[in-house]
Scaffold this active site. Sequence first.
Site, PDB file in Angstrom:
ATOM      1  N   ASP A   1       0.827  -1.211   0.000  1.00 28.02           N
ATOM      2  CA  ASP A   1       0.000   0.000   0.000  1.00 28.02           C
ATOM      3  C   ASP A   1       0.862   1.261   0.000  1.00 28.02           C
ATOM      4  O   ASP A   1       0.759   2.110   0.890  1.00 28.02           O
ATOM      5  CB  ASP A   1      -0.940  -0.014   1.205  1.00 28.02           C
ATOM      6  CG  ASP A   1      -1.912  -1.186   1.163  1.00 28.02           C
ATOM      7  OD1 ASP A   1      -3.115  -0.953   0.954  1.00 28.02           O
ATOM      8  OD2 ASP A   1      -1.469  -2.340   1.324  1.00 28.02           O
TER       9      ASP A   1
ATOM     10  N   ASP B   1      -1.539  -2.763  -4.106  1.00 33.11           N
ATOM     11  CA  ASP B   1      -1.799  -1.327  -3.975  1.00 33.11           C
ATOM     12  C   ASP B   1      -0.511  -0.530  -4.143  1.00 33.11           C
ATOM     13  O   ASP B   1       0.080  -0.042  -3.187  1.00 33.11           O
ATOM     14  CB  ASP B   1      -2.481  -1.006  -2.641  1.00 33.11           C
ATOM     15  CG  ASP B   1      -3.969  -1.290  -2.673  1.00 33.11           C
ATOM     16  OD1 ASP B   1      -4.480  -1.752  -3.713  1.00 33.11           O
ATOM     17  OD2 ASP B   1      -4.638  -1.060  -1.645  1.00 33.11           O
TER      18      ASP B   1
ATOM     19  N   TYR C   1      -1.940   3.781  -6.317  1.00 35.14           N
ATOM     20  CA  TYR C   1      -3.190   4.455  -5.941  1.00 35.14           C
ATOM     21  C   TYR C   1      -3.645   5.404  -7.051  1.00 35.14           C
ATOM     22  O   TYR C   1      -4.155   6.488  -6.808  1.00 35.14           O
ATOM     23  CB  TYR C   1      -3.046   5.209  -4.623  1.00 35.14           C
ATOM     24  CG  TYR C   1      -3.184   4.312  -3.409  1.00 35.14           C
ATOM     25  CD1 TYR C   1      -4.316   4.338  -2.613  1.00 35.14           C
ATOM     26  CD2 TYR C   1      -2.184   3.417  -3.072  1.00 35.14           C
ATOM     27  CE1 TYR C   1      -4.443   3.503  -1.519  1.00 35.14           C
ATOM     28  CE2 TYR C   1      -2.299   2.579  -1.981  1.00 35.14           C
ATOM     29  CZ  TYR C   1      -3.430   2.627  -1.201  1.00 35.14           C
ATOM     30  OH  TYR C   1      -3.561   1.781  -0.125  1.00 35.14           O
TER      31      TYR C   1
ATOM     32  N   HIS D   1      -3.165  -9.718  -1.106  1.00 36.15           N
ATOM     33  CA  HIS D   1      -3.485  -8.362  -0.654  1.00 36.15           C
ATOM     34  C   HIS D   1      -4.374  -8.317   0.593  1.00 36.15           C
ATOM     35  O   HIS D   1      -4.023  -7.686   1.589  1.00 36.15           O
ATOM     36  CB  HIS D   1      -4.136  -7.555  -1.773  1.00 36.15           C
ATOM     37  CG  HIS D   1      -4.272  -6.098  -1.447  1.00 36.15           C
ATOM     38  ND1 HIS D   1      -3.170  -5.291  -1.185  1.00 36.15           N
ATOM     39  CD2 HIS D   1      -5.356  -5.296  -1.309  1.00 36.15           C
ATOM     40  CE1 HIS D   1      -3.576  -4.059  -0.914  1.00 36.15           C
ATOM     41  NE2 HIS D   1      -4.898  -4.033  -0.971  1.00 36.15           N
TER      42      HIS D   1
ATOM     43  N   HIS E   1     -11.405  -3.352   7.174  1.00 38.24           N
ATOM     44  CA  HIS E   1     -11.442  -4.499   6.245  1.00 38.24           C
ATOM     45  C   HIS E   1     -11.645  -5.833   6.960  1.00 38.24           C
ATOM     46  O   HIS E   1     -11.118  -6.867   6.530  1.00 38.24           O
ATOM     47  CB  HIS E   1     -10.168  -4.536   5.398  1.00 38.24           C
ATOM     48  CG  HIS E   1      -9.928  -3.279   4.619  1.00 38.24           C
ATOM     49  ND1 HIS E   1     -10.821  -2.809   3.684  1.00 38.24           N
ATOM     50  CD2 HIS E   1      -8.895  -2.383   4.649  1.00 38.24           C
ATOM     51  CE1 HIS E   1     -10.351  -1.683   3.164  1.00 38.24           C
ATOM     52  NE2 HIS E   1      -9.196  -1.393   3.737  1.00 38.24           N
TER      53      HIS E   1
ATOM     54  N   VAL F   1      -4.898  -3.515   4.917  1.00 33.75           N
ATOM     55  CA  VAL F   1      -5.126  -2.792   6.171  1.00 33.75           C
ATOM     56  C   VAL F   1      -3.943  -1.863   6.397  1.00 33.75           C
ATOM     57  O   VAL F   1      -2.794  -2.299   6.415  1.00 33.75           O
ATOM     58  CB  VAL F   1      -5.274  -3.764   7.355  1.00 33.75           C
ATOM     59  CG1 VAL F   1      -5.404  -2.997   8.665  1.00 33.75           C
ATOM     60  CG2 VAL F   1      -6.490  -4.668   7.148  1.00 33.75           C
ATOM     61  N   HIS F   2      -4.221  -0.580   6.616  1.00 32.97           N
ATOM     62  CA  HIS F   2      -3.162   0.416   6.697  1.00 32.97           C
ATOM     63  C   HIS F   2      -2.567   0.478   8.097  1.00 32.97           C
ATOM     64  O   HIS F   2      -2.675   1.477   8.822  1.00 32.97           O
ATOM     65  CB  HIS F   2      -3.690   1.778   6.267  1.00 32.97           C
ATOM     66  CG  HIS F   2      -4.195   1.779   4.852  1.00 32.97           C
ATOM     67  ND1 HIS F   2      -4.997   2.771   4.348  1.00 32.97           N
ATOM     68  CD2 HIS F   2      -4.019   0.898   3.842  1.00 32.97           C
ATOM     69  CE1 HIS F   2      -5.294   2.504   3.094  1.00 32.97           C
ATOM     70  NE2 HIS F   2      -4.704   1.366   2.757  1.00 32.97           N
TER      71      HIS F   2
END
Length: 440
Positions: free
Chosen positions: A151, A178, A181, A294, A304, A332-333
Amino acid sequence: MELQVILVAILLSVSSIATGIGAGIGEDYVRPQPRKALTFPWKRKRSSEPQQVHISLAGEKQIRISWITDDETSPSIVKYGTSPGEYMYSSEGESTSYDYLLYSSGQIHHVVIGPLGDDTVYYYQCGGQGQEFQLKTPPSQFPITFAVVGDLGQTGWTTSTLNHIAQCNYDVQLVPGDLSYADYQQHLWDSFGELVQPLASARPWMVTEGNHEKERILFFEDGFQAYNARWKMPYTESGSTSNLYYSFEVAGVHVVMLGSYTDYDKNSDQYAWLKVDLAEVDREKTPWLLVLLHAPWYNSNWAHQREGDSMMAAMEPLLYAAGVDILVAGHVHAYERSERVHNGVLDPCGAVHITIGDGGNREGLAQRYIHPKPDWSVFREASFGHGELKIINKTHAFWSWHRNDDDEPVKSDQVWITSLVSSECFANRKPEFRKILMAP
């Protein structure tokens, strides 16, 4: 080698479990404010020279070099050698392009070079003109180091993450989805290519798709058009029919890159391919087995929740049967690491699950966790950062996670991991589990 084994034993006795280092540990850490998204012009920077250069593994002792030119007549050729400015070898490849709404890409070139020496620096030139780049091939045996980040996006935190990774002495970059973006804004694919070029042109980047790569408009565009055109991975080399899932081997490690956003049920092509791929893994040759995808299967963050459940239901039995050591996810960030787990409970024969969707995306961090913490969750923290996996030998690997707020050498989370192939789990694997891989 004896010194290496002694060092492993000493470190194992000191750090057999994760430790937190720095101003705060895990969920208690107070993180700095978000950083702004980087800004780029809407039009791609025009240049007659190669742009957005990146490399990837493309089979045994081979590297794929990819780049973009604005000149459609520019040749898909790479000249290369082991000395600066002296190109003893050359290879030709292919090129493609795509249109998306009002956007037209440049000419996207893919050239495979090799056979190459192991752990060797090569100097190369794309298209017969422009600047000279250099790359280093991975080693053919242990030890090997992977840099791991998901991400990424294009923010100030992304720049910080890339700067940290640049300080890491690694051999291969792993990205569980990701990337840019871009989300329909195709110029952001171009700016992302420029942003990562310093690192991606020097070490292989092995990626799989995330939800932000889909870019699908109902009844209008096919998904993953930009991703498939720009980031070609060795799927044909691994017997896959899709760029969205594939595998590769490097220095005693078999790595499986799965697609969370293409069919994965028991009737799917991906499932059928995975069974064949896992059944053919030679654990004498590649004692370590890693999987990247992912959407995480084990996630104690509010973000999520349960999005990976259906894929886990279909594929976890396969991975358990094959003895997968580590599964890495993004989406998940935040960062989280588990104990060995299978079927929702602690299992010494299961995989270690790592969520590392904290590369620097514009959507910010996922800071809410579920309480109480599940038994399988060891360390979790909502901070931007990257991971490093150093596989020392056939039995031991060292995993560390580095938050961007600290210096790169600081390990905010760290743990030694013992391979399943060296344990009783693998030696005594029940026959019925092996039958799963061989069943029609």
